[in-house]
Design an enzyme around this catalytic site. Structure first.
Site, mmCIF file in Angstrom:
data_model
loop_
_atom_site.group_PDB
_atom_site.id
_atom_site.type_symbol
_atom_site.label_atom_id
_atom_site.label_comp_id
_atom_site.label_asym_id
_atom_site.label_seq_id
_atom_site.Cartn_x
_atom_site.Cartn_y
_atom_site.Cartn_z
ATOM 1 N N ASN A 109 0.703 -0.888 0.098
ATOM 2 C CA ASN A 109 0.142 0.096 0.078
ATOM 3 C C ASN A 109 0.989 1.256 -0.065
ATOM 4 O O ASN A 109 0.545 2.252 0.894
ATOM 5 C CB ASN A 109 -1.150 0.183 1.078
ATOM 6 C CG ASN A 109 -1.841 0.937 1.253
ATOM 7 O OD1 ASN A 109 -2.524 1.445 0.137
ATOM 8 N ND2 ASN A 109 -2.505 1.361 2.163
ATOM 9 N N GLU A 159 1.734 -3.080 -5.288
ATOM 10 C CA GLU A 159 1.121 -1.718 -5.062
ATOM 11 C C GLU A 159 2.403 -0.868 -4.419
ATOM 12 O O GLU A 159 2.123 -0.177 -3.369
ATOM 13 C CB GLU A 159 -0.021 -1.674 -4.198
ATOM 14 C CG GLU A 159 -0.803 -0.164 -4.711
ATOM 15 C CD GLU A 159 -2.148 -0.156 -3.747
ATOM 16 O OE1 GLU A 159 -2.649 0.854 -4.053
ATOM 17 O OE2 GLU A 159 -2.550 -1.294 -3.096
ATOM 18 N N ASP A 182 -1.980 -9.949 -4.573
ATOM 19 C CA ASP A 182 -3.388 -9.562 -4.224
ATOM 20 C C ASP A 182 -3.935 -9.534 -5.639
ATOM 21 O O ASP A 182 -4.054 -8.927 -6.360
ATOM 22 C CB ASP A 182 -3.054 -7.898 -3.813
ATOM 23 C CG ASP A 182 -4.480 -7.244 -3.530
ATOM 24 O OD1 ASP A 182 -5.488 -7.827 -3.799
ATOM 25 O OD2 ASP A 182 -4.232 -6.048 -3.318
ATOM 26 N N ASN A 223 -7.604 -9.410 -5.489
ATOM 27 C CA ASN A 223 -8.537 -8.691 -5.479
ATOM 28 C C ASN A 223 -9.919 -9.350 -5.610
ATOM 29 O O ASN A 223 -10.849 -8.889 -6.133
ATOM 30 C CB ASN A 223 -8.503 -7.567 -6.223
ATOM 31 C CG ASN A 223 -7.811 -6.304 -5.465
ATOM 32 O OD1 ASN A 223 -8.274 -5.774 -4.549
ATOM 33 N ND2 ASN A 223 -6.753 -5.698 -6.146
#
Length: 269
Positions: free
Chosen positions: A13, A39, A158, A160
């Site tokens: 993040n 990310e 990730d 998602n």
């Protein structure tokens, strides 16, 4: 070090923000042989600057920087240099998006994936659907090629998408939201079905709620463990059989988090 035995994946993040909150100390303490990052929101120069302490300590870095400033970005840290590195999954639309990178270590390929997050009835969801449309065939071809060559592959990252109700605390309230849409879950099911891949955590913990890997920063989601399991290690079957332990490294308390995701670590024989 030969083939990696302990592999970790984590959506940071924003790596520069994570580094200020304790990520570098976590890297210093980890026993992982390979760390897949998603990310990063950083170009290669920003990434190497932020990870300078880890690189000086002997880690090696392979990265796919994003073409869009401050978005996406994936990377792989490893204790030995990769034999080869490839960026992208063959779809020109996402070639420079910083969403997929893979690295070879002897007969093992480790990939770091940041699948688009989507938002219902927006272009973001359309982008996600296009990614799924090309990534599915890529996974099928990769699994077939690995079997022919007697190689092992693990796609960490990730994704998602929460695959089943076990993977999402508030599954009843999210059935019309991106990440738990019927077609997304069906696509994930195909990955673990006809495409021949294995959800390593779920193989080891078939009936466990979660363990969740992402919690919203809003409200009391983390404190109440009201999360989503969207970070996976997805491997070819023989490698999955070699997985002996899988854990989510959930922070001890809200204030000790350095990302809204937690690392997912698997130990392979």
């Amino acid at each position: 070090m030969g083939v990696p035995h302990i592999i970790t994946t984590v959506n940071v993040n924003g790596i520069r923000a994570a580094a200020k909150k304790g990520m570098l100390e976590w890297i210093e303490a980890t026993e992982a042989d390979v760390i897949c990052l998603q990310e990063t929101r950083a170009d290669d120069k920003q990434l190497t600057t932020t990870l300078a302490a880890a690189l000086e300590a002997g880690w090696h870095l392979a990265s796919a920087q994003p073409s869009a400033k401050g978005r996406n970005g994936v990377a792989i840290l490893s204790r030995r240099p990769a034999d080869a590195v490839r960026i992208g999954h063959g779809d020109e639309e996402f070639a420079e998006a910083g969403r997929y990178i893979e690295a070879d270590f002897d007969d093992l390929t480790v990939a770091s994936l940041y699948l688009p997050s989507g938002e219902v009835e927006t272009e973001r969801q359309a982008e996600k659907e296009r990614f799924l449309g090309s990534f599915g065939p890529y996974l099928a071809a990769t699994a077939a090629a690995a079997e022919r060559a007697d190689r092992h592959v693990v796609v960490c990252g990730d994704w998602n998408i929460a695959h089943t109700e076990l993977d999402l605390k508030n599954h009843k309230g999210n059935k019309k939201n991106s990440g738990f849409l019927p077609n997304e879950r069906e696509w994930m099911g195909s990955v673990f079905g006809e495409l021949g891949w294995v959800d390593v955590m779920r193989r080891l913990h078939p009936d466990l709620e979660g363990p969740y890997t992402w919690w919203s920063y809003r409200g009391k989601a983390f404190d109440n463990d009201s999360g989503w399991r969207i970070d996976y290690q997805v491997s070819t079957p023989v490698l999955a059989e070699r997985a002996k332990q899988a854990v989510v490294e959930r922070a001890a308390s809200y204030d000790l988090r350095w990302s809204d995701h937690a690392p997912v670590t698997v130990q392979y024989r």
